[in-house]
Design an enzyme around this catalytic site. Structure first.
Site, PDB file in Angstrom:
ATOM      1  N   SER A   1      10.166   2.431   7.063  1.00 15.50           N
ATOM      2  CA  SER A   1       9.418   1.210   7.354  1.00 15.50           C
ATOM      3  C   SER A   1       9.689   0.698   8.767  1.00 15.50           C
ATOM      4  O   SER A   1       8.882   0.921   9.675  1.00 15.50           O
ATOM      5  CB  SER A   1       9.722   0.145   6.310  1.00 15.50           C
ATOM      6  OG  SER A   1       8.751  -0.862   6.383  1.00 15.50           O
ATOM      7  N   ARG A   2      10.801   0.022   8.966  1.00 17.00           N
ATOM      8  CA  ARG A   2      11.183  -0.430  10.309  1.00 17.00           C
ATOM      9  C   ARG A   2      12.708  -0.375  10.396  1.00 17.00           C
ATOM     10  O   ARG A   2      13.413  -0.749   9.436  1.00 17.00           O
ATOM     11  CB  ARG A   2      10.708  -1.861  10.583  1.00 17.00           C
ATOM     12  CG  ARG A   2       9.227  -1.980  10.918  1.00 17.00           C
ATOM     13  CD  ARG A   2       8.853  -1.341  12.272  1.00 17.00           C
ATOM     14  NE  ARG A   2       7.432  -1.464  12.591  1.00 17.00           N
ATOM     15  CZ  ARG A   2       6.500  -0.569  12.284  1.00 17.00           C
ATOM     16  NH1 ARG A   2       6.821   0.533  11.629  1.00 17.00           N
ATOM     17  NH2 ARG A   2       5.245  -0.758  12.647  1.00 17.00           N
TER      18      ARG A   2
ATOM     19  N   HIS B   1      10.106   8.499  14.003  1.00 17.55           N
ATOM     20  CA  HIS B   1       8.951   7.644  13.707  1.00 17.55           C
ATOM     21  C   HIS B   1       7.658   8.478  13.656  1.00 17.55           C
ATOM     22  O   HIS B   1       6.698   8.201  14.370  1.00 17.55           O
ATOM     23  CB  HIS B   1       8.830   6.519  14.743  1.00 17.55           C
ATOM     24  CG  HIS B   1       8.165   5.294  14.182  1.00 17.55           C
ATOM     25  ND1 HIS B   1       8.609   4.014  14.425  1.00 17.55           N
ATOM     26  CD2 HIS B   1       7.077   5.161  13.376  1.00 17.55           C
ATOM     27  CE1 HIS B   1       7.827   3.149  13.805  1.00 17.55           C
ATOM     28  NE2 HIS B   1       6.883   3.835  13.158  1.00 17.55           N
TER      29      HIS B   1
ATOM     30  N   LYS C   1       0.831  -1.213   0.000  1.00 15.71           N
ATOM     31  CA  LYS C   1       0.000   0.000   0.000  1.00 15.71           C
ATOM     32  C   LYS C   1       0.868   1.268   0.000  1.00 15.71           C
ATOM     33  O   LYS C   1       0.679   2.161  -0.818  1.00 15.71           O
ATOM     34  CB  LYS C   1      -0.935  -0.014   1.217  1.00 15.71           C
ATOM     35  CG  LYS C   1      -2.003  -1.107   1.123  1.00 15.71           C
ATOM     36  CD  LYS C   1      -2.921  -1.138   2.319  1.00 15.71           C
ATOM     37  CE  LYS C   1      -2.269  -1.667   3.566  1.00 15.71           C
ATOM     38  NZ  LYS C   1      -1.825  -3.060   3.513  1.00 15.71           N
ATOM     39  N   ILE C   2       1.810   1.326   0.940  1.00 13.40           N
ATOM     40  CA  ILE C   2       2.644   2.533   1.040  1.00 13.40           C
ATOM     41  C   ILE C   2       3.593   2.617  -0.154  1.00 13.40           C
ATOM     42  O   ILE C   2       3.750   3.686  -0.761  1.00 13.40           O
ATOM     43  CB  ILE C   2       3.415   2.540   2.381  1.00 13.40           C
ATOM     44  CG1 ILE C   2       2.437   2.626   3.558  1.00 13.40           C
ATOM     45  CG2 ILE C   2       4.416   3.698   2.425  1.00 13.40           C
ATOM     46  CD1 ILE C   2       3.046   2.372   4.925  1.00 13.40           C
TER      47      ILE C   2
ATOM     48  N   CYS D   1       8.906  -2.518   2.947  1.00 11.98           N
ATOM     49  CA  CYS D   1       8.490  -3.888   3.275  1.00 11.98           C
ATOM     50  C   CYS D   1       8.445  -4.046   4.792  1.00 11.98           C
ATOM     51  O   CYS D   1       9.047  -3.262   5.519  1.00 11.98           O
ATOM     52  CB  CYS D   1       9.435  -4.910   2.635  1.00 11.98           C
ATOM     53  SG  CYS D   1      11.134  -4.749   3.175  1.00 11.98           S
ATOM     54  N   PRO D   2       7.741  -5.049   5.290  1.00  9.97           N
ATOM     55  CA  PRO D   2       7.680  -5.237   6.749  1.00  9.97           C
ATOM     56  C   PRO D   2       8.993  -5.801   7.280  1.00  9.97           C
ATOM     57  O   PRO D   2       9.782  -6.366   6.519  1.00  9.97           O
ATOM     58  CB  PRO D   2       6.542  -6.252   6.924  1.00  9.97           C
ATOM     59  CG  PRO D   2       6.451  -6.962   5.627  1.00  9.97           C
ATOM     60  CD  PRO D   2       6.938  -6.042   4.556  1.00  9.97           C
TER      61      PRO D   2
ATOM     62  N   GLU E   1      15.387   2.177  18.208  1.00 12.38           N
ATOM     63  CA  GLU E   1      14.574   3.357  18.516  1.00 12.38           C
ATOM     64  C   GLU E   1      13.758   3.225  19.797  1.00 12.38           C
ATOM     65  O   GLU E   1      13.364   4.232  20.399  1.00 12.38           O
ATOM     66  CB  GLU E   1      13.630   3.683  17.345  1.00 12.38           C
ATOM     67  CG  GLU E   1      12.506   2.667  17.149  1.00 12.38           C
ATOM     68  CD  GLU E   1      11.559   3.063  16.026  1.00 12.38           C
ATOM     69  OE1 GLU E   1      12.045   3.400  14.927  1.00 12.38           O
ATOM     70  OE2 GLU E   1      10.330   3.038  16.250  1.00 12.38           O
TER      71      GLU E   1
HETATM   72  P1  NAD Z   1       1.724  -3.763   2.937  1.00 10.03           P
HETATM   73  O1  NAD Z   1       1.504  -5.071   3.605  1.00 10.03           O
HETATM   74  O2  NAD Z   1       0.621  -3.163   2.135  1.00 10.03           O
HETATM   75  O3  NAD Z   1       3.014  -3.850   1.995  1.00 10.03           O
HETATM   76  C1  NAD Z   1       4.188  -4.511   2.370  1.00 10.03           C
HETATM   77  C2  NAD Z   1       4.791  -5.124   1.105  1.00 10.03           C
HETATM   78  O4  NAD Z   1       6.038  -5.738   1.465  1.00 10.03           O
HETATM   79  C3  NAD Z   1       3.898  -6.217   0.482  1.00 10.03           C
HETATM   80  O5  NAD Z   1       3.722  -5.971  -0.885  1.00 10.03           O
HETATM   81  C4  NAD Z   1       4.685  -7.493   0.738  1.00 10.03           C
HETATM   82  O6  NAD Z   1       4.513  -8.450  -0.279  1.00 10.03           O
HETATM   83  C5  NAD Z   1       6.115  -6.956   0.751  1.00 10.03           C
HETATM   84  N1  NAD Z   1       7.057  -7.900   1.345  1.00 10.03           N
HETATM   85  C6  NAD Z   1       6.832  -8.817   2.323  1.00 10.03           C
HETATM   86  N2  NAD Z   1       7.944  -9.528   2.546  1.00 10.03           N
HETATM   87  C7  NAD Z   1       8.883  -9.043   1.703  1.00 10.03           C
HETATM   88  C8  NAD Z   1      10.241  -9.389   1.457  1.00 10.03           C
HETATM   89  N3  NAD Z   1      10.843 -10.386   2.121  1.00 10.03           N
HETATM   90  N4  NAD Z   1      10.916  -8.687   0.504  1.00 10.03           N
HETATM   91  C9  NAD Z   1      10.305  -7.704  -0.184  1.00 10.03           C
HETATM   92  N5  NAD Z   1       9.025  -7.339   0.001  1.00 10.03           N
HETATM   93  C10 NAD Z   1       8.324  -8.006   0.936  1.00 10.03           C
HETATM   94  O7  NAD Z   1       2.174  -2.777   4.105  1.00 10.03           O
HETATM   95  P2  NAD Z   1       2.181  -1.187   4.084  1.00 10.03           P
HETATM   96  O8  NAD Z   1       0.919  -0.679   4.679  1.00 10.03           O
HETATM   97  O9  NAD Z   1       2.604  -0.714   2.744  1.00 10.03           O
HETATM   98  O10 NAD Z   1       3.326  -0.906   5.180  1.00 10.03           O
HETATM   99  C11 NAD Z   1       4.664  -1.259   4.907  1.00 10.03           C
HETATM  100  C12 NAD Z   1       5.480  -1.101   6.177  1.00 10.03           C
HETATM  101  O11 NAD Z   1       5.565   0.280   6.511  1.00 10.03           O
HETATM  102  C13 NAD Z   1       4.874  -1.759   7.421  1.00 10.03           C
HETATM  103  O12 NAD Z   1       5.231  -3.122   7.513  1.00 10.03           O
HETATM  104  C14 NAD Z   1       5.486  -0.963   8.532  1.00 10.03           C
HETATM  105  O13 NAD Z   1       6.665  -1.603   8.971  1.00 10.03           O
HETATM  106  C15 NAD Z   1       5.848   0.366   7.883  1.00 10.03           C
HETATM  107  N6  NAD Z   1       5.094   1.512   8.448  1.00 10.03           N
HETATM  108  C16 NAD Z   1       5.788   2.550   8.969  1.00 10.03           C
HETATM  109  C17 NAD Z   1       5.101   3.635   9.494  1.00 10.03           C
HETATM  110  C18 NAD Z   1       5.818   4.838  10.058  1.00 10.03           C
HETATM  111  O14 NAD Z   1       5.182   5.675  10.721  1.00 10.03           O
HETATM  112  N7  NAD Z   1       7.104   5.015   9.840  1.00 10.03           N
HETATM  113  C19 NAD Z   1       3.710   3.633   9.487  1.00 10.03           C
HETATM  114  C20 NAD Z   1       3.035   2.556   8.910  1.00 10.03           C
HETATM  115  C21 NAD Z   1       3.743   1.495   8.394  1.00 10.03           C
END
Ligand code: NAD
Length: 331
Positions: A233-234, A295, A154-155, A205-206, A263
């Protein structure tokens, strides 16, 4: 339902109270993060509501279950801080906020990228000191550059759309490629091509055992010299010490972080009057081509409103014995 809300900040209380106005759950706010020492505070609370750096590990979950907790409600998307296997063994259900605002995070990633590219942080300090010298502030056009998006969910897709709007070529890497990403006009590439071509790499990615330190000394050595890395992301996706070495050698041209692997000891609190003991973090902050935000990528009105509404909705579903729309199930 009685809900113990950990790591509760002023804005959490404000937005959760609004979201809970008609639902009427009993919310009890605790400033402290959830950890093995604070877990006993939740005794008698059926629901425990936590955030990104609260530690829902096996030891903590056992204390919570023994105290009567039956639902863990995450006020975030990522769930790397929850031991899902132990939760399942203890009969604890876990919900998260699957979608709140991918725009909030993607837009922050773009802000960080442009800040590090166009040296906005340095310009801000200079002009406040009446220093209007431009030397040292040169950036590059995004137009025509290659951007790698790691994690095209999504992001990642919202970020991609914005980058395409700048006139970039976007190449993606994902364990589970999606049509949505391709339909935007981007394409997938192998890690080798990403390393060779990408001027900018943005991580979306997560954090999983597989993606832990996905950016390390080896992958950095194979990146294009001078590439910019953005991580919203993380923190655990990046081996920070390897990134520092790459910054020192010039292999990495700039680093923009909203997340940091250690963090939990730093973020979401005012430490301005204390001595930071984390030397790795302090070294990071010493680089002119590094920007760190604490964050805050998710931190928009729209995102917090949705996070709180979704969390309260999950608690209500649980109270009514309804299926939990946002339950995390072990694959
Ligand atoms: P999402 O589940 O929609 O997208 C994550 C993508 O990563 C998916 O397409 C998945 O297939 C892919 N993925 C999974 N394993 C993988 C791998 N081994 N290699 C490559 N790609 C892989 O999630 P999202 O809503 O887009 O969020 C992504 C991440 O952003 C979250 O997991 C979270 O850690 C982070 N996040 C950060 C904040 C912030 O405030 N900084 C806020 C929300 C989310």
């Amino acid at each position: 339902m009685k809900v113990a809300v950990f790591s509760a900040k002023r804005y959490d209380r404000e937005f959760l109270n609004v979201a809970n106005a008609s639902a009427g759950h009993q919310l009890r706010y605790f400033d402290t993060p959830l950890d093995v020492e604070s877990a006993a505070l939740a005794t008698g609370y059926e629901v425990v509501c936590i955030f990104v750096n609260d530690a829902a590990n096996a030891e903590v979950l056992k204390v919570l279950a023994a105290g009567g907790t039956r639902l863990i409600a995450l006020r975030c998307t990522g769930f790397n801080n929850v031991d899902l296997k132990t939760a399942a063994d203890l009969g604890l259900k876990v919900v998260r906020v699957v979608t709140y605002s991918p725009h909030s995070v993607a837009e922050h990633a773009v802000s960080l990228l442009q800040a590090i590219n166009r040296k906005i942080h340095r310009a801000y300090n200079r002009t406040r000191d009446s220093n209007f010298e431009l030397d040292g502030l040169m950036g590059f056009d995004l137009h025509g550059k290659t951007v790698a998006v790691v994690g095209t969910g999504k992001i990642g897709c919202v970020f991609t759309k914005i980058m395409l709007g700048f006139g970039c070529e976007v190449i993606g890497y994902d364990k589970y490629p999606s049509e949505t990403f391709l339909a935007l006009g981007a394409r997938y590439a192998e890690p080798g091509e990403i390393g060779a071509k990408a001027d900018i790499i943005s991580l979306h990615c997560p954090l999983t055992p597989e993606t832990h330190h996905i950016v390390n000394a080896d992958t950095l050595s194979r990146a294009k010299r001078g590439a910019l890395l953005v991580n919203t992301s993380r923190g655990g996706l990046v081996d920070t010490e390897a990134a520092i070495e790459a910054l020192k050698s010039g292999q990495l041209g700039g680093l923009a972080l909203d997340v940091y692997e250690q963090e939990a000891d730093l973020f979401f609190r005012d430490l301005s009057s204390t001595i930071i003991a984390d030397d790795v973090f302090q070294r990071l902050l010493s680089f002119p081509n590094v920007i760190v935000t604490g964050h805050q990528a998710f931190f928009t009105q729209e995102a917090i409103t949705t996070i709180c509404e979704t969390t309260i909705n999950s608690v209500t579903q649980f109270a009514n014995g309804q299926p939990l729309t946002d339950e995390i199930k072990i694959a």
